[in-house]
Design a protein around this motif. Structure first.
Motif, PDB file in Angstrom:
ATOM      1  N   UNK A  32       0.857  -1.186   0.000  1.00  0.00           N
ATOM      2  CA  UNK A  32       0.000   0.000   0.000  1.00  0.00           C
ATOM      3  C   UNK A  32       0.893   1.236   0.000  1.00  0.00           C
ATOM      4  N   UNK A  33       0.607   2.141  -0.896  1.00  0.00           N
ATOM      5  CA  UNK A  33       1.366   3.378  -0.973  1.00  0.00           C
ATOM      6  C   UNK A  33       0.847   4.381   0.046  1.00  0.00           C
ATOM      7  N   UNK A  34       1.750   5.197   0.537  1.00  0.00           N
ATOM      8  CA  UNK A  34       1.460   6.177   1.580  1.00  0.00           C
ATOM      9  C   UNK A  34       1.748   7.583   1.064  1.00  0.00           C
ATOM     10  N   UNK A  35       1.303   8.633   1.772  1.00  0.00           N
ATOM     11  CA  UNK A  35       1.597  10.000   1.335  1.00  0.00           C
ATOM     12  C   UNK A  35       3.091  10.256   1.100  1.00  0.00           C
ATOM     13  N   UNK A  36       3.965   9.572   1.821  1.00  0.00           N
ATOM     14  CA  UNK A  36       5.410   9.733   1.623  1.00  0.00           C
ATOM     15  C   UNK A  36       5.863   9.251   0.238  1.00  0.00           C
ATOM     16  N   UNK A  37       5.024   8.484  -0.459  1.00  0.00           N
ATOM     17  CA  UNK A  37       5.335   7.981  -1.795  1.00  0.00           C
ATOM     18  C   UNK A  37       4.864   8.932  -2.901  1.00  0.00           C
ATOM     19  N   UNK A  38       4.382  10.099  -2.540  1.00  0.00           N
ATOM     20  CA  UNK A  38       3.733  10.995  -3.508  1.00  0.00           C
ATOM     21  C   UNK A  38       4.637  11.394  -4.672  1.00  0.00           C
ATOM     22  N   UNK A  39       5.923  11.571  -4.456  1.00  0.00           N
ATOM     23  CA  UNK A  39       6.814  11.971  -5.556  1.00  0.00           C
ATOM     24  C   UNK A  39       6.856  10.873  -6.611  1.00  0.00           C
ATOM     25  N   UNK A  40       7.029   9.627  -6.191  1.00  0.00           N
ATOM     26  CA  UNK A  40       7.069   8.503  -7.132  1.00  0.00           C
ATOM     27  C   UNK A  40       5.714   8.305  -7.807  1.00  0.00           C
ATOM     28  N   UNK A  41       4.633   8.479  -7.049  1.00  0.00           N
ATOM     29  CA  UNK A  41       3.278   8.349  -7.605  1.00  0.00           C
ATOM     30  C   UNK A  41       3.054   9.414  -8.678  1.00  0.00           C
ATOM     31  N   UNK A  42       3.432  10.633  -8.383  1.00  0.00           N
ATOM     32  CA  UNK A  42       3.278  11.737  -9.356  1.00  0.00           C
ATOM     33  C   UNK A  42       4.053  11.419 -10.635  1.00  0.00           C
ATOM     34  N   UNK A  43       5.292  10.997 -10.493  1.00  0.00           N
ATOM     35  CA  UNK A  43       6.136  10.700 -11.654  1.00  0.00           C
ATOM     36  C   UNK A  43       5.525   9.602 -12.526  1.00  0.00           C
ATOM     37  N   UNK A  44       5.074   8.511 -11.903  1.00  0.00           N
ATOM     38  CA  UNK A  44       4.487   7.403 -12.656  1.00  0.00           C
ATOM     39  C   UNK A  44       3.161   7.812 -13.289  1.00  0.00           C
TER      40      UNK A  44
END
Length: 182
Positions: free
Chosen positions: A19-31
């Protein structure tokens, strides 16, 4: 789903789904932006709409009742998908699967299958906030690889939204697909 699902697919380094968390937002945005840029007909959102959003926009997507799962290979976010419960009482037995994207470099390597398997396991687990009986998603009618993947997990076409998307004057149909979860 437990804390994470791990396996190897076809010689690929270990793949981990979590499960992705708010701390993963940079990678989520990029993908997310890569998917929107390379495959605009596969998403209802446009790159131009989301590229200007602040990081907080992506952090907020990773909070709340929606669960976003990420498939990682090493330190790279190779794919992701979100599962949203329906908060309306009469519709609470339905969930929506959205934002399914696999990084271009990992197409046809089992990432999408691993991610979909984890989504289905999550929906059948006690970790999901509601009892899900049905899952619904949409797929562009021309995206046959994705449609076949979803069908392999029990999804079937139950409707077609003609001219659902319009990109540079060209219309694209979306297929509405549904599967029984329990």
């Amino acid at each position: 789903m437990g804390s994470a699902v791990r396996w190897r697919a076809g010689g690929m380094s270990a793949l981990r789904v979590r499960r992705l968390q708010p701390a993963d937002a940079i990678a989520v945005r990029e993908l997310r932006l890569e998917g929107l840029r390379l495959h605009p007909a596969y998403f209802g959102s446009a790159w131009e709409e989301e590229a200007t959003q602040p990081l907080a926009f992506f952090e907020n997507r990773l909070r709340g009742a929606t669960r976003t799962l990420g498939a990682e290979i090493g330190s790279v976010l190779a794919g992701m998908a979100s599962v949203s419960p329906n908060s309306r009482v009469k519709l609470a037995h339905n969930v929506d699967i959205t934002g399914f994207v696999v990084r271009e470099a990992f197409h046809r390597q089992g990432v999408g299958r691993a991610l979909m398997q984890s989504v289905m396991e999550l929906l059948r687990s006690d970790e999901f906030p509601t009892q899900a009986y049905f899952a619904t998603l949409t797929v562009t009618s021309k995206n046959e690889a994705a449609r076949r993947l979803y069908e392999s997990f029990g999804f079937h076409v139950c409707g077609q939204l003609e001219h659902a998307l319009c990109i540079d004057g060209e219309f694209y149909d979306e297929l509405l697909m549904r599967a029984r979860i329990s």
